[in-house]
Write a protein that holds these residues in place. Structure first.
Motif, PDB file in Angstrom:
ATOM      1  N   MET A 197      55.240 -35.448  22.762  1.00 57.01           N
ATOM      2  CA  MET A 197      55.092 -34.213  21.977  1.00 57.01           C
ATOM      3  C   MET A 197      53.604 -33.903  21.781  1.00 57.01           C
ATOM      4  SD  MET A 197      56.537 -33.345  18.175  1.00 57.01           S
ATOM      5  CE  MET A 197      56.143 -31.810  17.366  1.00 57.01           C
ATOM      6  N   ILE A 198      53.192 -32.667  22.075  1.00 60.95           N
ATOM      7  CA  ILE A 198      51.801 -32.273  21.929  1.00 60.95           C
ATOM      8  C   ILE A 198      51.499 -32.010  20.455  1.00 60.95           C
ATOM      9  CG2 ILE A 198      50.084 -30.531  22.497  1.00 60.95           C
ATOM     10  CD1 ILE A 198      51.569 -30.090  25.126  1.00 60.95           C
ATOM     11  N   LYS A 199      50.499 -32.711  19.956  1.00 64.66           N
ATOM     12  CA  LYS A 199      50.086 -32.514  18.570  1.00 64.66           C
ATOM     13  C   LYS A 199      49.220 -31.263  18.444  1.00 64.66           C
ATOM     14  CE  LYS A 199      51.937 -36.184  16.664  1.00 64.66           C
ATOM     15  NZ  LYS A 199      52.881 -36.124  15.520  1.00 64.66           N
ATOM     16  N   ARG A 200      49.276 -30.646  17.299  1.00 67.95           N
ATOM     17  CA  ARG A 200      48.576 -29.393  17.082  1.00 67.95           C
ATOM     18  C   ARG A 200      47.488 -29.549  16.024  1.00 67.95           C
ATOM     19  NH1 ARG A 200      51.349 -25.298  19.379  1.00 67.95           N
ATOM     20  NH2 ARG A 200      50.379 -23.699  18.086  1.00 67.95           N
ATOM     21  N   THR A 201      46.526 -28.633  16.047  1.00 63.23           N
ATOM     22  CA  THR A 201      45.476 -28.571  15.036  1.00 63.23           C
ATOM     23  C   THR A 201      45.798 -27.452  14.060  1.00 63.23           C
ATOM     24  OG1 THR A 201      43.767 -29.399  16.540  1.00 63.23           O
ATOM     25  CG2 THR A 201      43.026 -28.184  14.601  1.00 63.23           C
ATOM     26  N   LEU A 202      45.666 -27.739  12.786  1.00 64.47           N
ATOM     27  CA  LEU A 202      45.871 -26.724  11.749  1.00 64.47           C
ATOM     28  C   LEU A 202      44.509 -26.287  11.212  1.00 64.47           C
ATOM     29  CD1 LEU A 202      47.794 -25.118   9.866  1.00 64.47           C
ATOM     30  CD2 LEU A 202      47.583 -27.019   8.243  1.00 64.47           C
ATOM     31  N   PHE A 203      44.215 -25.002  11.355  1.00 67.45           N
ATOM     32  CA  PHE A 203      43.008 -24.420  10.779  1.00 67.45           C
ATOM     33  C   PHE A 203      43.374 -23.812   9.432  1.00 67.45           C
ATOM     34  CE2 PHE A 203      41.931 -24.723  15.206  1.00 67.45           C
ATOM     35  CZ  PHE A 203      40.562 -24.948  15.226  1.00 67.45           C
ATOM     36  N   VAL A 204      42.689 -24.247   8.393  1.00 63.08           N
ATOM     37  CA  VAL A 204      42.942 -23.759   7.033  1.00 63.08           C
ATOM     38  C   VAL A 204      41.697 -23.006   6.567  1.00 63.08           C
ATOM     39  CG1 VAL A 204      43.578 -24.371   4.675  1.00 63.08           C
ATOM     40  CG2 VAL A 204      44.368 -25.790   6.598  1.00 63.08           C
ATOM     41  N   PHE A 205      41.864 -21.732   6.255  1.00 62.80           N
ATOM     42  CA  PHE A 205      40.736 -20.902   5.838  1.00 62.80           C
ATOM     43  C   PHE A 205      40.866 -20.477   4.381  1.00 62.80           C
ATOM     44  CE2 PHE A 205      40.982 -20.207  10.420  1.00 62.80           C
ATOM     45  CZ  PHE A 205      39.647 -20.236  10.819  1.00 62.80           C
ATOM     46  N   ASP A 206      39.780 -20.608   3.645  1.00 64.03           N
ATOM     47  CA  ASP A 206      39.614 -19.892   2.386  1.00 64.03           C
ATOM     48  C   ASP A 206      39.414 -18.416   2.759  1.00 64.03           C
ATOM     49  OD1 ASP A 206      38.960 -19.354  -0.371  1.00 64.03           O
ATOM     50  OD2 ASP A 206      36.850 -19.416   0.209  1.00 64.03           O
ATOM     51  N   PHE A 207      39.314 -17.541   1.776  1.00 70.77           N
ATOM     52  CA  PHE A 207      39.153 -16.116   2.084  1.00 70.77           C
ATOM     53  C   PHE A 207      37.828 -15.546   1.583  1.00 70.77           C
ATOM     54  CE2 PHE A 207      40.147 -11.541   1.815  1.00 70.77           C
ATOM     55  CZ  PHE A 207      40.532 -11.337   3.132  1.00 70.77           C
ATOM     56  N   ASP A 208      37.647 -15.458   0.265  1.00 74.19           N
ATOM     57  CA  ASP A 208      36.414 -14.891  -0.284  1.00 74.19           C
ATOM     58  C   ASP A 208      35.203 -15.729   0.110  1.00 74.19           C
ATOM     59  OD1 ASP A 208      37.752 -12.819  -1.582  1.00 74.19           O
ATOM     60  OD2 ASP A 208      38.089 -14.021  -3.376  1.00 74.19           O
ATOM     61  N   HIS A 209      34.162 -15.081   0.579  1.00 75.00           N
ATOM     62  CA  HIS A 209      32.926 -15.723   1.027  1.00 75.00           C
ATOM     63  C   HIS A 209      33.153 -16.686   2.193  1.00 75.00           C
ATOM     64  CE1 HIS A 209      30.654 -13.907  -2.190  1.00 75.00           C
ATOM     65  NE2 HIS A 209      31.478 -14.396  -3.084  1.00 75.00           N
ATOM     66  N   THR A 210      34.317 -16.593   2.798  1.00 71.12           N
ATOM     67  CA  THR A 210      34.618 -17.400   3.984  1.00 71.12           C
ATOM     68  C   THR A 210      35.005 -16.483   5.134  1.00 71.12           C
ATOM     69  OG1 THR A 210      35.265 -19.359   2.708  1.00 71.12           O
ATOM     70  CG2 THR A 210      36.109 -19.193   4.955  1.00 71.12           C
ATOM     71  N   LYS A 238      45.472 -32.936  13.450  1.00 73.24           N
ATOM     72  CA  LYS A 238      44.147 -32.731  12.862  1.00 73.24           C
ATOM     73  C   LYS A 238      44.142 -31.457  12.031  1.00 73.24           C
ATOM     74  CE  LYS A 238      40.586 -31.593  15.528  1.00 73.24           C
ATOM     75  NZ  LYS A 238      39.463 -31.767  16.493  1.00 73.24           N
ATOM     76  N   VAL A 239      43.361 -31.489  10.943  1.00 70.50           N
ATOM     77  CA  VAL A 239      43.156 -30.317  10.092  1.00 70.50           C
ATOM     78  C   VAL A 239      41.681 -29.942  10.149  1.00 70.50           C
ATOM     79  CG1 VAL A 239      43.211 -29.394   7.742  1.00 70.50           C
ATOM     80  CG2 VAL A 239      45.048 -30.916   8.536  1.00 70.50           C
ATOM     81  N   VAL A 240      41.409 -28.672  10.342  1.00 74.21           N
ATOM     82  CA  VAL A 240      40.054 -28.135  10.207  1.00 74.21           C
ATOM     83  C   VAL A 240      40.072 -27.219   8.985  1.00 74.21           C
ATOM     84  CG1 VAL A 240      38.222 -26.747  11.237  1.00 74.21           C
ATOM     85  CG2 VAL A 240      39.620 -28.253  12.682  1.00 74.21           C
ATOM     86  N   TYR A 241      39.383 -27.617   7.935  1.00 70.75           N
ATOM     87  CA  TYR A 241      39.385 -26.849   6.688  1.00 70.75           C
ATOM     88  C   TYR A 241      38.056 -26.114   6.555  1.00 70.75           C
ATOM     89  CZ  TYR A 241      40.311 -25.545   1.873  1.00 70.75           C
ATOM     90  OH  TYR A 241      40.537 -24.816   0.732  1.00 70.75           O
ATOM     91  N   VAL A 242      38.123 -24.812   6.307  1.00 65.43           N
ATOM     92  CA  VAL A 242      36.926 -23.964   6.250  1.00 65.43           C
ATOM     93  C   VAL A 242      36.849 -23.305   4.876  1.00 65.43           C
ATOM     94  CG1 VAL A 242      35.652 -22.105   7.378  1.00 65.43           C
ATOM     95  CG2 VAL A 242      37.262 -23.495   8.720  1.00 65.43           C
ATOM     96  N   GLY A 243      35.774 -23.602   4.129  1.00 61.92           N
ATOM     97  CA  GLY A 243      35.675 -23.027   2.791  1.00 61.92           C
ATOM     98  C   GLY A 243      34.265 -23.044   2.251  1.00 61.92           C
ATOM     99  N   ASP A 244      34.110 -22.517   1.056  1.00 57.56           N
ATOM    100  CA  ASP A 244      32.764 -22.388   0.484  1.00 57.56           C
ATOM    101  C   ASP A 244      32.653 -22.816  -0.966  1.00 57.56           C
ATOM    102  OD1 ASP A 244      32.493 -19.750  -1.503  1.00 57.56           O
ATOM    103  OD2 ASP A 244      34.199 -19.685  -0.152  1.00 57.56           O
ATOM    104  N   GLY A 245      33.755 -22.754  -1.739  1.00 59.36           N
ATOM    105  CA  GLY A 245      33.632 -22.827  -3.190  1.00 59.36           C
ATOM    106  C   GLY A 245      34.168 -24.084  -3.852  1.00 59.36           C
TER     107      GLY A 245
END
Length: 235
Positions: free
Chosen positions: A1-14, A171-178
């Motif tokens: 089974m191919i594993k997937r990456t989850l991209f998690v984005f904040d919104f404001d200022h991101t 894998k998780v890639v988390y993108v945020g600022d605050g």
């Protein structure tokens, strides 16, 4: 089974180079929320409650539902954010979600206006709706006991619950600022990546507590290079 990456984005200022909540405070020329912010924060220590109060003031000024939505839609994604979202949307083994302390209605309208709503599998934010008089109401996402987070939303709990219900992600890639992004950052593993906005609160908190986050941490200027950074992770 191919594993997937989850991209998690904040919104404001991101994903927008602004805060959509403070953006709507400029919808009417005589609205004094920003001027009266100090006293209002004493009355409404939870930001979501203050924004619900602000929505009531906007309604009292006679701003229509259509006018408010039109104003919200002007808070568009900046170029590198659009580039980042497009890259994830084209990636074969990646999914994206938003976890934000803004509200569902504003986020949905901005993403739709920019033509990228379909990229996101889920949006987790404070519920918002118009009542029969076209007055906007903004509610708490949930209640929790996390000491790191605001009363209305624990982003870390949202992330944990999401991953527990979907075990396919390697894998998780988390993108945020605050500050609100610090709790989910603490829940990342050493296989994950945390992307922080340079010069903003999250980057400083991680720097001050270097041992607290297990994930690989990147601190970048979002406006200059977010899209290019995300593209490199989608290859």
């Amino acid at each position: 089974m191919i594993k997937r990456t989850l991209f998690v984005f904040d919104f404001d200022h991101t994903l927008i180079d602004n805060n959509v909540d403070t953006w709507i405070m400029s919808v009417h020329p005589t609205l004094t929320v920003q001027k009266d912010m100090h006293s209002l924060r004493k009355r409404y220590p939870c930001w979501t409650d203050l924004m619900d109060h602000t929505a009531g003031l906007i309604h009292d000024k006679g701003v229509s539902k259509a006018e408010l939505i039109s104003h919200v839609r002007q808070a568009k994604l900046y170029e590198q954010a659009h580039k980042a979202i497009t890259a994830v949307g084209k990636a074969r083994h990646a999914d994206a979600i938003i976890v934000s302390d803004a509200n569902t209605l504003f986020i949905e309208h901005i993403l739709t206006e920019c033509g990228v709503r379909q990229v996101f599998k889920d949006i987790f934010s404070n519920p918002a709706h118009f009542d029969s008089t076209d007055r906007l109401h903004i509610q708490h996402y949930h209640s929790h006991s996390c000491p790191h987070c605001s009363a209305n939303l624990c982003k870390g709990q949202v992330l944990t619950d999401y991953l527990n219900s979907r075990p396919a992600y390697s894998k998780v890639v988390y993108v945020g600022d605050g500050k609100g992004d610090y709790c989910p950052a603490l829940r990342l593993s050493d296989n994950d990546v945390l992307v922080c906005r340079k010069g903003y609160t999250l980057a400083g908190m991680i720097q001050d507590n270097e041992q607290s986050c297990k994930a690989k941490t990147m601190v970048i200027d979002f406006v200059e290079s977010l899209g290019d950074t995300i593209i490199s992770m989608c290859l």
